[in-house]
Design an enzyme around this catalytic site. Structure first.
Site, PDB file in Angstrom:
ATOM      1  N   GLN A 170     -30.168  60.699  58.931  1.00 41.20           N
ATOM      2  CA  GLN A 170     -29.029  59.791  59.038  1.00 41.20           C
ATOM      3  C   GLN A 170     -28.692  59.191  57.679  1.00 41.20           C
ATOM      4  OE1 GLN A 170     -27.409  59.246  61.877  1.00 41.20           O
ATOM      5  NE2 GLN A 170     -28.793  60.392  63.200  1.00 41.20           N
ATOM      6  N   CYS A 171     -27.523  58.552  57.646  1.00 44.24           N
ATOM      7  CA  CYS A 171     -27.072  57.822  56.468  1.00 44.24           C
ATOM      8  C   CYS A 171     -28.192  56.893  55.984  1.00 44.24           C
ATOM      9  CB  CYS A 171     -25.824  57.015  56.818  1.00 44.24           C
ATOM     10  SG  CYS A 171     -25.267  55.893  55.541  1.00 44.24           S
ATOM     11  N   PRO A 172     -28.522  56.812  54.714  1.00 50.64           N
ATOM     12  CA  PRO A 172     -27.844  57.457  53.580  1.00 50.64           C
ATOM     13  C   PRO A 172     -28.541  58.741  53.122  1.00 50.64           C
ATOM     14  CG  PRO A 172     -29.348  55.837  52.716  1.00 50.64           C
ATOM     15  CD  PRO A 172     -29.577  55.882  54.220  1.00 50.64           C
ATOM     16  N   MET A 173     -29.477  59.248  53.924  1.00 49.47           N
ATOM     17  CA  MET A 173     -30.338  60.323  53.423  1.00 49.47           C
ATOM     18  C   MET A 173     -29.611  61.622  53.025  1.00 49.47           C
ATOM     19  SD  MET A 173     -32.942  58.691  52.999  1.00 49.47           S
ATOM     20  CE  MET A 173     -33.897  60.005  52.275  1.00 49.47           C
TER      21      MET A 173
END
Lengths: 178, 74
Positions: B12-15
């Site tokens: 998920q964000c920010p990965m």
């Protein structure tokens, strides 16, 4: 007459790493809530991914985010000690600003984050350090709460004050207070 | 064909952006980097990051609920 050698002109924009002066981003992390620490570190790491020079200034309850897990009870004054008992800090013990339910809320939130593979606050904090995000503890808050440098995690910048923060924010493109 | 593939599926964000930025940093100029993500936010995040950083988004498509991006490093 010599013809200018156009091919000698650099045609590539320098990448962010090579630019001498990087754009700056400053986040003031003033909250020790899990739901505030998370966006602080998401934005800090993303700013670093943008090649920006990111600084997070931890003040008031925000200082708890960078407290060492084994810091224990801190301070000399009984009020400082009480604060450290009721506000344990560390990425493990952050509560939710709403629906905390004595710790059940954060537990559910962290389980959900695990399930959906959302990086944890601890993971993001380590990632931020790996990416060169500068972490500044607020000296005044440390004094107020009776925290020593040893009570905070390794790899932090020198404790600083509002003057240094404003000086940096004056030159910074993105300034956030979370 | 991409020379490097970043598998950010399930993250998920920010990965996805973090992993992409790390892969681009390690790549050489002109190299193609592919990113595969299942985070719908990538559909707006990746084009924004890519153009802001001066790289080129050569391709963007959705395939079986996965988002594929092909980025050329500047």
């Amino acid at each position: 007459m010599t013809v200018p050698n156009l091919s000698a002109v650099p045609d590539e924009a320098p990448s962010a790493e090579q630019q001498p002066e990087r754009e700056k981003m400053v986040i003031i992390a003033a909250s020790g809530d899990l739901d505030k620490a998370w966006p602080v570190l998401i934005l800090a790491t993303t700013g670093a991914a943008y090649g920006m020079e990111v600084t997070v200034f931890f003040t008031f309850w925000g200082l708890g985010i960078i407290k060492k897990p084994d810091a224990g009870i801190t301070g000399d004054d009984w009020r400082q000690k009480m604060l450290s008992v009721f506000n344990r800090g560390t990425t493990e013990h952050l509560g939710l600003s709403k629906l905390n339910f004595g710790g059940m809320g954060p537990k559910m939130m962290k389980d959900l984050a695990d399930k959906h593979k959302v990086a944890s606050v601890q993971e993001l904090l380590e990632l931020a350090q790996q990416m060169g995000v500068k972490l500044w503890p607020c000296q005044m808050t440390m004094t107020l709460m009776g925290m020593e440098r040893d009570d905070l995690i390794d790899g932090l910048d020198v404790p600083a004050g509002a003057g240094a923060a404003i000086s940096l924010m004056k030159q910074s493109t993105i300034n956030l207070f979370i | 064909m991409p020379e490097v593939t970043v598998d950010a599926r399930g993250l998920q964000c920010p990965m996805p952006i973090i992993k992409l930025s790390q892969a681009i940093s390690a790549a050489t100029s002109g190299q193609l980097v592919e990113l595969i993500s299942t985070d719908r936010g990538s559909c707006t995040d990746v084009p924004a990051w890519t153009s802001d950083m001066g790289h080129v988004l050569k391709e963007q498509r959705e395939e079986n609920g996965e988002f594929h991006f092909l980025i050329q490093k500047a």
